[in-house]
Write a protein that holds these residues in place. Structure first.
Motif, mmCIF file in Angstrom:
data_model
loop_
_atom_site.group_PDB
_atom_site.id
_atom_site.type_symbol
_atom_site.label_atom_id
_atom_site.label_comp_id
_atom_site.label_asym_id
_atom_site.label_seq_id
_atom_site.Cartn_x
_atom_site.Cartn_y
_atom_site.Cartn_z
ATOM 1 N N UNK A 1 36.477 -1.725 -35.513
ATOM 2 C CA UNK A 1 37.705 -1.846 -34.730
ATOM 3 C C UNK A 1 37.457 -2.675 -33.477
ATOM 4 N N UNK A 2 38.443 -3.435 -33.077
ATOM 5 C CA UNK A 2 38.380 -4.164 -31.816
ATOM 6 C C UNK A 2 39.068 -3.311 -30.761
ATOM 7 N N UNK A 3 38.319 -2.334 -30.248
ATOM 8 C CA UNK A 3 38.888 -1.376 -29.315
ATOM 9 C C UNK A 3 39.260 -2.000 -27.979
ATOM 10 N N UNK A 4 38.566 -3.039 -27.569
ATOM 11 C CA UNK A 4 38.905 -3.700 -26.309
ATOM 12 C C UNK A 4 40.309 -4.295 -26.396
ATOM 13 N N UNK A 5 40.596 -4.983 -27.486
ATOM 14 C CA UNK A 5 41.926 -5.573 -27.653
ATOM 15 C C UNK A 5 42.993 -4.480 -27.724
ATOM 16 N N UNK A 6 42.712 -3.427 -28.456
ATOM 17 C CA UNK A 6 43.667 -2.322 -28.575
ATOM 18 C C UNK A 6 43.895 -1.665 -27.226
ATOM 19 N N UNK A 7 42.825 -1.426 -26.497
ATOM 20 C CA UNK A 7 42.906 -0.796 -25.180
ATOM 21 C C UNK A 7 43.688 -1.671 -24.211
ATOM 22 N N UNK A 8 43.357 -2.966 -24.166
ATOM 23 C CA UNK A 8 44.044 -3.879 -23.261
ATOM 24 C C UNK A 8 45.520 -4.009 -23.608
ATOM 25 N N UNK A 9 45.825 -4.004 -24.893
ATOM 26 C CA UNK A 9 47.217 -4.081 -25.335
ATOM 27 C C UNK A 9 47.974 -2.821 -24.906
#
Length: 106
Positions: free
Chosen positions: A95-103
């Motif tokens: 998972x790309x958690x950074x992108x999900x978190x930032x979104x």
């Protein structure tokens, strides 16, 4: 297993937590912190076991005992559950958690 994405996510969360700590600067009392910790523990338990699990099956031993009573062999069932868990861990690692978190915080 490549942990780059998980590390980046942890760093992003750490930066935000640091900012929140600076903003709060002692404005949260211990009772609130304890309540938030209990809520987080419940959420993690629900994530692991699934929501709505009865107290009868809220530990791995109780689940293993129940499986043993159903078919008499916990070994195969436990191995299958561990394999399933491995697949879930692999899915989480990709998972790309950074992108999900930032979104989510945008």
């Amino acid at each position: 297993m490549d942990t780059t994405k998980l590390t980046a996510f942890a760093q992003a969360v750490g930066v935000d937590i640091k900012e929140l700590k600076q903003l709060l600067n002692g404005k949260v009392d211990n009772a609130t912190v304890n309540q938030l910790i209990e809520q987080a523990k419940t959420a993690v338990k629900n994530d692991i076991l699934g929501e709505g699990v009865s107290e009868q099956f809220d530990t791995l031993k109780e689940i293993a005992d129940h499986i043993a009573n159903l078919n008499g062999d916990t070994g195969g069932a436990v191995v299958q559950k561990i394999a399933d868990l491995g697949n879930r861990i692999d899915a989480i690692a990709s998972l790309d958690l950074v992108a999900t978190y930032n979104q989510a915080k945008a």
